[in-house]
Design a protein around this motif. Structure first.
Motif, PDB file in Angstrom:
ATOM      1  N   ARG A 187       4.482  14.885 -10.142  1.00  0.00           N
ATOM      2  CA  ARG A 187       3.505  14.612 -10.813  1.00  0.00           C
ATOM      3  C   ARG A 187       2.429  13.866  -9.888  1.00  0.00           C
ATOM      4  NH1 ARG A 187       2.171  12.531 -16.128  1.00  0.00           N
ATOM      5  NH2 ARG A 187      -0.140  12.123 -16.143  1.00  0.00           N
ATOM      6  N   TRP A 188       2.822  13.326  -9.000  1.00  0.00           N
ATOM      7  CA  TRP A 188       2.031  12.449  -8.051  1.00  0.00           C
ATOM      8  C   TRP A 188       2.434  12.507  -6.763  1.00  0.00           C
ATOM      9  CZ3 TRP A 188       3.384   9.817 -12.580  1.00  0.00           C
ATOM     10  CH2 TRP A 188       2.168   9.368 -13.282  1.00  0.00           C
ATOM     11  N   PRO A 189       1.972  14.197  -6.016  1.00  0.00           N
ATOM     12  CA  PRO A 189       2.511  14.643  -4.914  1.00  0.00           C
ATOM     13  C   PRO A 189       2.390  13.690  -3.541  1.00  0.00           C
ATOM     14  CG  PRO A 189       1.642  16.135  -6.068  1.00  0.00           C
ATOM     15  CD  PRO A 189       1.139  15.126  -6.672  1.00  0.00           C
ATOM     16  N   ALA A 190       3.267  13.563  -2.692  1.00  0.00           N
ATOM     17  CA  ALA A 190       3.181  12.787  -1.600  1.00  0.00           C
ATOM     18  C   ALA A 190       2.516  13.550  -0.347  1.00  0.00           C
ATOM     19  CB  ALA A 190       4.466  12.332  -0.988  1.00  0.00           C
ATOM     20  N   ALA A 191       1.367  13.135  -0.059  1.00  0.00           N
ATOM     21  CA  ALA A 191       0.600  13.780   1.229  1.00  0.00           C
ATOM     22  C   ALA A 191       1.357  13.491   2.473  1.00  0.00           C
ATOM     23  CB  ALA A 191      -0.676  13.163   1.246  1.00  0.00           C
ATOM     24  N   ASP A 192       2.090  12.258   2.570  1.00  0.00           N
ATOM     25  CA  ASP A 192       2.779  12.021   3.692  1.00  0.00           C
ATOM     26  C   ASP A 192       4.130  11.200   3.229  1.00  0.00           C
ATOM     27  OD1 ASP A 192       4.001  11.202   5.959  1.00  0.00           O
ATOM     28  OD2 ASP A 192       2.205  10.191   6.730  1.00  0.00           O
ATOM     29  N   PRO A 193       5.310  12.155   3.015  1.00  0.00           N
ATOM     30  CA  PRO A 193       6.276  11.535   2.521  1.00  0.00           C
ATOM     31  C   PRO A 193       7.122  10.740   3.516  1.00  0.00           C
ATOM     32  CG  PRO A 193       6.742  13.787   2.985  1.00  0.00           C
ATOM     33  CD  PRO A 193       5.247  13.696   3.175  1.00  0.00           C
ATOM     34  N   GLY A 194       6.763  10.619   4.470  1.00  0.00           N
ATOM     35  CA  GLY A 194       7.277   9.457   5.530  1.00  0.00           C
ATOM     36  C   GLY A 194       6.654   8.260   5.499  1.00  0.00           C
ATOM     37  N   VAL A 195       5.860   7.828   4.559  1.00  0.00           N
ATOM     38  CA  VAL A 195       5.383   6.497   4.354  1.00  0.00           C
ATOM     39  C   VAL A 195       5.817   5.855   2.849  1.00  0.00           C
ATOM     40  CG1 VAL A 195       3.553   6.832   5.910  1.00  0.00           C
ATOM     41  CG2 VAL A 195       3.260   7.021   3.568  1.00  0.00           C
ATOM     42  N   ILE A 196       5.734   4.640   2.764  1.00  0.00           N
ATOM     43  CA  ILE A 196       5.901   4.149   1.470  1.00  0.00           C
ATOM     44  C   ILE A 196       4.980   4.594   0.305  1.00  0.00           C
ATOM     45  CG2 ILE A 196       5.781   2.097  -0.073  1.00  0.00           C
ATOM     46  CD1 ILE A 196       6.956   0.739   2.489  1.00  0.00           C
ATOM     47  N   GLN A 197       5.483   5.097  -0.613  1.00  0.00           N
ATOM     48  CA  GLN A 197       4.528   5.565  -1.757  1.00  0.00           C
ATOM     49  C   GLN A 197       4.545   4.585  -2.926  1.00  0.00           C
ATOM     50  OE1 GLN A 197       3.440   8.923  -1.513  1.00  0.00           O
ATOM     51  NE2 GLN A 197       4.173   8.514   0.322  1.00  0.00           N
ATOM     52  N   LEU A 198       3.328   4.193  -3.220  1.00  0.00           N
ATOM     53  CA  LEU A 198       2.892   3.133  -4.193  1.00  0.00           C
ATOM     54  C   LEU A 198       2.369   3.966  -5.391  1.00  0.00           C
ATOM     55  CD1 LEU A 198       2.439   0.153  -5.041  1.00  0.00           C
ATOM     56  CD2 LEU A 198       0.124   0.428  -3.744  1.00  0.00           C
ATOM     57  N   TYR A 199       2.837   3.392  -6.616  1.00  0.00           N
ATOM     58  CA  TYR A 199       2.448   3.851  -7.688  1.00  0.00           C
ATOM     59  C   TYR A 199       1.891   2.726  -8.463  1.00  0.00           C
ATOM     60  CZ  TYR A 199       5.290   7.731  -6.195  1.00  0.00           C
ATOM     61  OH  TYR A 199       5.738   8.656  -5.280  1.00  0.00           O
ATOM     62  N   SER A 200       0.532   2.673  -8.681  1.00  0.00           N
ATOM     63  CA  SER A 200       0.148   1.239  -9.228  1.00  0.00           C
ATOM     64  C   SER A 200      -1.294   1.503  -9.808  1.00  0.00           C
ATOM     65  CB  SER A 200       0.338   0.375  -8.141  1.00  0.00           C
ATOM     66  OG  SER A 200       0.015  -0.914  -8.622  1.00  0.00           O
ATOM     67  N   PHE A 201      -1.751   0.514 -10.375  1.00  0.00           N
ATOM     68  CA  PHE A 201      -3.298   0.283 -10.903  1.00  0.00           C
ATOM     69  C   PHE A 201      -3.635  -1.261 -10.513  1.00  0.00           C
ATOM     70  CE2 PHE A 201      -6.347  -0.049 -14.346  1.00  0.00           C
ATOM     71  CZ  PHE A 201      -6.971   1.182 -13.910  1.00  0.00           C
ATOM     72  N   PRO A 202      -4.865  -1.544 -10.418  1.00  0.00           N
ATOM     73  CA  PRO A 202      -5.251  -2.640  -9.961  1.00  0.00           C
ATOM     74  C   PRO A 202      -5.286  -3.741 -11.001  1.00  0.00           C
ATOM     75  CG  PRO A 202      -7.003  -1.254  -9.991  1.00  0.00           C
ATOM     76  CD  PRO A 202      -5.954  -0.314 -10.251  1.00  0.00           C
ATOM     77  N   THR A 203      -4.189  -4.054 -11.428  1.00  0.00           N
ATOM     78  CA  THR A 203      -3.956  -5.203 -12.610  1.00  0.00           C
ATOM     79  C   THR A 203      -3.538  -6.362 -11.954  1.00  0.00           C
ATOM     80  OG1 THR A 203      -1.724  -4.791 -13.079  1.00  0.00           O
ATOM     81  CG2 THR A 203      -3.280  -3.490 -14.426  1.00  0.00           C
ATOM     82  N   PRO A 204      -3.260  -7.523 -12.364  1.00  0.00           N
ATOM     83  CA  PRO A 204      -2.588  -8.722 -11.520  1.00  0.00           C
ATOM     84  C   PRO A 204      -1.168  -8.511 -10.900  1.00  0.00           C
ATOM     85  CG  PRO A 204      -3.855  -9.606 -13.575  1.00  0.00           C
ATOM     86  CD  PRO A 204      -3.966  -8.042 -13.642  1.00  0.00           C
ATOM     87  N   ASN A 205      -0.493  -7.656 -11.814  1.00  0.00           N
ATOM     88  CA  ASN A 205       0.848  -7.336 -11.349  1.00  0.00           C
ATOM     89  C   ASN A 205       0.685  -6.325 -10.128  1.00  0.00           C
ATOM     90  OD1 ASN A 205       2.579  -9.229 -12.640  1.00  0.00           O
ATOM     91  ND2 ASN A 205       2.714  -7.809 -14.414  1.00  0.00           N
ATOM     92  N   GLY A 206       0.030  -5.289 -10.504  1.00  0.00           N
ATOM     93  CA  GLY A 206      -0.331  -4.065  -9.586  1.00  0.00           C
ATOM     94  C   GLY A 206      -0.641  -4.401  -8.323  1.00  0.00           C
ATOM     95  N   VAL A 207      -1.785  -5.238  -8.082  1.00  0.00           N
ATOM     96  CA  VAL A 207      -2.259  -5.711  -6.661  1.00  0.00           C
ATOM     97  C   VAL A 207      -1.468  -6.688  -6.035  1.00  0.00           C
ATOM     98  CG1 VAL A 207      -4.643  -5.480  -7.523  1.00  0.00           C
ATOM     99  CG2 VAL A 207      -3.407  -7.744  -7.540  1.00  0.00           C
ATOM    100  N   LYS A 208      -0.337  -7.115  -6.584  1.00  0.00           N
ATOM    101  CA  LYS A 208       0.641  -7.732  -5.810  1.00  0.00           C
ATOM    102  C   LYS A 208       1.277  -6.804  -4.646  1.00  0.00           C
ATOM    103  CE  LYS A 208       2.648 -10.561  -9.442  1.00  0.00           C
ATOM    104  NZ  LYS A 208       3.810 -10.531 -10.490  1.00  0.00           N
ATOM    105  N   ALA A 209       1.701  -5.460  -5.090  1.00  0.00           N
ATOM    106  CA  ALA A 209       2.160  -4.863  -4.257  1.00  0.00           C
ATOM    107  C   ALA A 209       1.193  -4.185  -3.017  1.00  0.00           C
ATOM    108  CB  ALA A 209       2.794  -3.411  -4.817  1.00  0.00           C
ATOM    109  N   SER A 210       0.153  -3.691  -3.653  1.00  0.00           N
ATOM    110  CA  SER A 210      -0.952  -3.446  -2.596  1.00  0.00           C
ATOM    111  C   SER A 210      -1.335  -4.564  -1.424  1.00  0.00           C
ATOM    112  CB  SER A 210      -2.096  -2.718  -3.154  1.00  0.00           C
ATOM    113  OG  SER A 210      -2.746  -3.747  -4.264  1.00  0.00           O
ATOM    114  N   ILE A 211      -1.500  -5.522  -2.153  1.00  0.00           N
ATOM    115  CA  ILE A 211      -1.791  -6.743  -1.055  1.00  0.00           C
ATOM    116  C   ILE A 211      -0.746  -7.089   0.095  1.00  0.00           C
ATOM    117  CG2 ILE A 211      -2.203  -9.411  -0.817  1.00  0.00           C
ATOM    118  CD1 ILE A 211      -3.569  -8.888  -3.529  1.00  0.00           C
TER     119      ILE A 211
END
Length: 232
Positions: free
Chosen positions: A12-36
């Motif tokens: 459903r959400w293909p990896a352009a580079d499967p050699g790196v961490i894949q993050l599935y998220s949205f910029p909510t208070p919980n979501g941005v914890k992972a991206s930050i």
């Protein structure tokens, strides 16, 4: 080349580079914890926008990664046992990435446990209570005539802010140095403005907390993480 085909979400959400961490998220208070955290550690990753709509978070593809249908979730193609590993729950992701990189989890066992203690404080207190405040102050619950639910969450939010205000006496960060506890806590402080709830909880009464949030927001990794993945 790393193969992530065993994870249905990648169809459903293909990896352009499967050699790196894949993050599935949205910029909510919980979501941005992972991206930050990913930005702060410098780990290579690829962000996939998973909206809060049922069509995304309740899709078979996303549920195959997180049966609890909440963002964020990750796949690390280079897991601790030499194989790809999937993980959900924002607090668990923070601990995992901190252990993977040796960053933002203290320099000793004592510091580590103090940081985890405050991370759990956010997970069990700030997140659920502030989230309920948002519901009863700004969203569907605001239409309820009974004033008691709103009053309950205003009171509890004020109590939690007072706990943080006391903890920040003589400190720049919640523990001895910037840590995953701060990455967990500060995004939830920021959301009070979005809820239009700052006056209701007496935001101006917490000057240390205000300065703490300003310090957090001044970090370049935070600025990038707050808009990853972009909403639009």
């Amino acid at each position: 080349m790393t193969d992530l085909s065993d994870f249905p979400i990648t169809r459903r959400w293909p990896a352009a580079d499967p050699g790196v961490i894949q993050l599935y998220s949205f910029p909510t208070p919980n979501g941005v914890k992972a991206s930050i955290m990913l930005e702060e550690t410098g780990l290579r990753y690829e962000a996939h926008k998973v909206t809060l709509d049922d069509a995304d978070v309740k899709s078979p593809a996303f549920l195959s990664l997180n049966p609890n249908n909440k963002i964020p979730a990750i796949i690390d193609p280079h897991g601790p046992d030499g194989a790809p590993m999937a993980l959900f729950e924002s607090g668990a992701i923070l601990i995992y990435l901190a252990e993977k990189t040796g960053k933002f989890l203290g320099e000793s066992a004592t510091e580590r446990m103090q940081i985890i203690q405050w991370l759990m404080w956010q997970m069990g207190g700030v997140g659920p209570m502030f989230g309920q405040l948002g519901y009863f102050h700004a969203f569907g619950g605001a239409e309820i005539d009974d004033p008691r639910p709103h009053a309950r969450y205003v009171t509890e939010t004020r109590r939690l802010l007072a706990v943080l205000e006391g903890r920040l006496a003589g400190r720049d960060w919640v523990c001895d140095a910037y840590s995953i506890a701060d990455i967990a806590i500060a995004p939830w402080l920021r959301v009070l403005e979005r809820y239009g709830a700052r006056d209701a909880v007496g935001w101006a009464e917490y000057p240390r907390t205000i300065a703490y949030l300003d310090r957090f927001l001044a970090r370049p990794a935070v600025q990038t993480g707050l808009v990853t993945p972009p909403r639009d």
